[in-house]
Write an enzyme that holds these catalytic residues in place. Structure first.
Site, PDB file in Angstrom:
ATOM      1  N   TYR A   1       0.806  -1.235   0.000  1.00 37.65           N
ATOM      2  CA  TYR A   1       0.000   0.000   0.000  1.00 37.65           C
ATOM      3  C   TYR A   1       0.836   1.282   0.000  1.00 37.65           C
ATOM      4  CZ  TYR A   1      -0.247  -0.201   5.281  1.00 37.65           C
ATOM      5  OH  TYR A   1      -0.009  -0.261   6.629  1.00 37.65           O
ATOM      6  N   GLU A   2       0.139   2.386  -0.152  1.00 39.84           N
ATOM      7  CA  GLU A   2       0.791   3.708  -0.353  1.00 39.84           C
ATOM      8  C   GLU A   2       1.732   3.681  -1.553  1.00 39.84           C
ATOM      9  OE1 GLU A   2      -0.545   5.977   1.158  1.00 39.84           O
ATOM     10  OE2 GLU A   2      -1.369   5.003   2.923  1.00 39.84           O
ATOM     11  N   GLY A   3       1.332   2.990  -2.601  1.00 40.78           N
ATOM     12  CA  GLY A   3       2.191   2.812  -3.770  1.00 40.78           C
ATOM     13  C   GLY A   3       2.999   1.548  -3.594  1.00 40.78           C
TER      14      GLY A   3
END
Lengths: 599, 599
Positions: free
Chosen positions: A440-442
């Site tokens: 997550y978060e890229g």
């Protein structure tokens, strides 16, 4: 049952030896961080998370969150009480601006506390953690009215906060967002759409949750340049600060996930919810990056924090469990077997974990200092240098921090043998929880592309050149000391591989962007090796100086020198292989048509 | 929802190009493996597992097994019916001896089927899988009476079988076994003790379960030299073959595990259960190794099989999911975004998976052939050579096969981004299931020690020298062909690193056994790189020859050449780094006292 002890001694060593926090205590923006206050944060904050949050970690995983028919969500037993204590004792306000009720501590100090909190209970830590991103966006882009209305209670922790980016058809590619924002006569917007994977999207910890939502205004272009950011409270806030009626936003379901069961990952349905524009229309991407960059550093820290707690337990298990005999003959002939500690392959796993975790701790705290200096350094050049370095290394801290966190957690589980696979021993949870941080978060692949596609070339490569110069200078200086000369020589060699890979990208990237893309991940890992290597150089240098001066705990400092040597002998050698992989280019990577993948 | 298609085309290619099965069809012991029969096994067996077992994989994970108050265990919905079909269609009897009702097929053919079955449903496949180990032990060491009594129904699958080794205090170190076997007047033994982690220890799939149990007879020495093997039926078997009364063995509980929820992992309580000695007293370790070596090859196959199914799904997702644009400009300008397939870092993950999985498939099937040749080759030298090679490479197939299986599953999950973390998409199950394979049947660290501590030195290093010679010869031959010359040169280089590491062990191991132990894991990985490299050399060579002759599917064969190149450029470069890590020795690995690990 797993245990957790905050590694306060190591944090202090890093703050002294690597970060050099004492050099800044007289600077504006660092005044709250007196030595006594920092000590109190580490000691008392560490005690709080170990005593209050850690005991809820395993049970929180097993119970998970429950969504009820009315869309409300109940967190695991004990979370609500623990959260109330968290708010009351003010642990969430450390580095928030004093103007909104924060303690104004440097980011580097709150980073140290965050690590402990995540180690103790990652799923819990995500509730205030997500609010921090929302706070950062409102501090940077909110109107004075918005700030006054929302920030004090968000900072205190009375209200939660979320970041709403992802939609079913749209993850990395925010240009695909479909959520609509229709302007209303009163200056507000009517928000309609579905957001998924919203961490802490709904829960029972706070009276209100302030959602920051990316959406498109009518006629906005069909790309990431067309998105705007909105603030959408779960419960409307009256002008006097009291709570009004419910907004038209609801949790539609909670996801069944591999891990972080204690955190509610929600599908959020916005059905004409009332929201207000944050910053300028169609400038949502910039605001989003403010949240995102803070979040990415926080996610890198998750890798470190889960690795740390898994590592601690593996060390303890290796000390307790007796199985087999030392290769050099029985270490404890009076016992039926020796402990796992005598086995070199077990020791290899523990040393690998120690070298990665302590190195990452130094990198995360040093990164925290750069965030402070970027905003607070008095000198323009120092601010720019800090902004360059943290911009360059944010994807590295996120990507390599979480890759290593997962590796260390997996390896710590391995030390347990069969017991590592059993739920009650707690190790498999660390692996499952650590896994999300790579995603997550890229995803880490997106981090790698951010590094090579954006950060390398920015300002004519100013940041990466500054980084190379920093490492080269410190290596040169350390070669003068015979305690650190060998390490410095090896790090210099790894730096050479990184520089060669950078040159290779420059020489090949223009004709074939895929050649850079195909090597991006290896490049990110290689930069991780070098940047953590720089941290180990500083730690080894400080340890050698302190030992020579008879300062500090000799065993602790000797362990630093040994672990630095392990890092050089067992981890840095990958640098050459990574460079060679990069130089393999894109041909074999991109040659197959999709149909040719089937076996 | 995940999908699975048995990779029949690739299996056939490997059987032809790498294994050369057609060279053996006229040999004794291979007569059952006519080309038509092998085709039927792959096609029909593949269809069976895809249609009957695969649909139960996700639901089996979610439901898990249930233990009832009386100690009985219910498997997930559908398992019982599927197992009945499995028995009825005879898929479990492929390579069992014809004397006990088996089909007498070569092991290499049943290995191909096993891969498919594990890919489709690992937890299910473990029920017959564990029985195979028990069958192997009875075939090798059971008395004619024991064989007649138990084997026919175990081979047919009407009865299950288990391996009972581990106890709470005793995993790797079997000398610590406490389970007691008291001789009785009737020639049987009374078995008392607790065994843990017993896969398929209790379930509702069969009327009887034949447990093979390690225990100690009175006065036996307190080491692995004191253990004996016993056969302990769950239900007593009368002389006429009918079932008698329940034996005093019960499932005390089932473990809560990270994965393989569909398989019941049991604590088994033996409370004066009636058992009979298998083979000689205090020769249990040798019998155990018969089960264990078969099981280790089967576990290596689990790594491959889970990697394969995870990889297949990642390829499909990359074709379907649209996100972002190609670095070289929009690939499909008419769509809002390109597929994941255009992104070089996604392609890197898929190619890495393809290179590892197809390479491991070749290694596992080639290993299966060695098992056949070890027993069935007509020539003494050929039997010895096969025994040497499979003895040497069993820990490599187990260790590297499961390490890569886990890596590939994790990477396939990564391709899914956030969806990979969500249960319903099925990818996180593959990661959880794959994880156990690195742990059980001897952790991968134990495999590494088996390789460097036992296998390297056996018979004066005969096996490893034979392996070096084999690789060197095939590299030399392939350098004559310009389609394979580059690959052969790179493999030769990796072989050189492996040989150098072997020399380093020889030069340093006598003075300091820990220097070997500290490098064992890297050495195992390095030997994995070289042995899978040999498989890729053979595949590339065959593909080049077939392409030149205009035989076969050109796209499939071109993909082999590209993937071999990827293996050479992106995976083999690790060889040098692994050697350098090994040469780091034991100093830094072993220097710290236990207390010095705390941060």
């Amino acid at each position: 049952m797993p245990q957790y002890t905050p590694p306060v001694r190591d944090t202090r060593f890093v703050l002294d030896a690597v970060v050099g926090l004492d050099r800044y205590t007289n600077s504006a923006g660092f005044s709250a961080a007196t030595p006594d206050t920092v000590d109190a944060v580490l000691e008392e904050g560490g005690r709080f998370v170990a005593e209050v949050l850690f005991p809820l970690n395993l049970s929180g995983d097993q119970q998970g969150c429950t969504r009820h028919a009315d869309g409300s969500v109940t967190t695991p037993e004990g979370f609500k009480q623990a959260y109330a204590q968290f708010v009351e004792s003010g642990w969430g306000t450390l580095s928030a601006p004093e103007a909104f009720g924060g303690q104004g501590m440097p980011h580097v100090v709150s980073t140290a506390f965050q690590e402990y909190m995540i180690s103790a209970n990652m799923a819990f830590a995500m509730y205030p953690g997500l609010a921090h991103g929302a706070i950062a966006a409102l501090v940077a882009k909110g109107s004075p009215e918005q700030q006054a209305k929302y920030l004090p209670k968000m900072v205190s922790g009375e209200w939660g906060g979320t970041m709403n980016l992802t939609e079913p058809q749209c993850g990395t590619d925010l240009g695909l967002i479909k959520t609509k924002a229709e302007p209303q006569a009163d200056g507000s917007y009517s928000i309609t759409g579905t957001k998924i994977f919203i961490s802490a999207g709904e829960h029972d910890l706070t009276d209100n949750i302030i959602h920051l939502v990316l959406a498109k205004t009518p006629g906005a272009p069909d790309s990431s340049k067309g998105i705007s950011l909105f603030v959408v409270p779960k419960v409307m806030v009256n002008d006097d600060g009291s709570l009004g009626k419910r907004n038209a936003v609801q949790c539609g379901s909670i996801e069944h996930k591999m891990g972080i069961h204690g955190n509610a990952t929600c599908v959020m349905n916005y059905d004409g919810a009332k929201g207000w524009l944050v910053g300028e229309e169609m400038k949502g991407l910039a605001a989003m990056f403010i949240m995102m960059n803070a979040a990415r550093l926080g996610v890198g820290l998750q890798g470190l924090a889960l690795g740390e707690t898994a590592f601690q337990n593996a060390v303890q298990y290796a000390k307790d469990r007796r199985q087999g005999r030392a290769l050099t003959g029985p270490a404890e002939p009076g016992e039926k077997a020796d402990t796992l500690f005598v086995h070199p392959d077990v020791r290899r796993m523990l040393m690998d974990a120690k070298a990665k975790i302590e190195g990452l701790r130094a990198l995360c705290l040093w990164g925290g200092l750069q965030v402070d200096l970027e905003h607070k350094a008095e000198d323009d050049a120092e601010r720019q240098m800090a902004a360059d370095l943290i911009g360059l290394l944010t994807p590295v801290i996120k990507g390599v921090g979480t890759d290593w966190g997962y590796e260390v957690a997996t390896q710590a589980q391995q030390v347990y043998g069969g017991h590592g696979y059993i739920v009650e021993w707690g190790m498999e949870q660390y692996v499952r929880d650590a896994r999300i941080a790579q995603i997550y978060e890229g995803t880490n692949g997106v981090q790698a592309m951010d590094l090579v596609g954006r950060k390398l070339a920015q300002n004519g490569g100013r940041a990466v050149q500054a980084f190379f110069k920093l490492v080269a200078q410190e290596c040169a200086a350390a070669k003068a000391n015979d305690k650190t000369a060998d390490f410095a020589g090896r790090l210099e060699k790894a730096l050479g591989e990184l520089q060669a890979a950078t040159m290779w990208f420059m020489a090949n990237g223009m004709q074939n962007p895929n050649a850079v893309g195909a090597g991006a991940y290896s490049y990110m890992t290689l930069m991780g090796l070098v940047s953590v290597g720089l941290m180990w150089l500083r730690m080894a240098d400080a340890a050698a100086r302190m030992l020579a001066a008879g300062e500090g705990d000799a065993k602790f400092l000797e362990a630093k020198l040994v672990t630095a040597r392990f890092y050089a002998e067992r981890i840095l050698p990958d640098a050459g292989a990574l460079r060679r992989k990069i130089e393999g280019g894109a041909d074999a990577v991109m040659a197959l048509e999709p149909e040719m993948f089937a076996a």
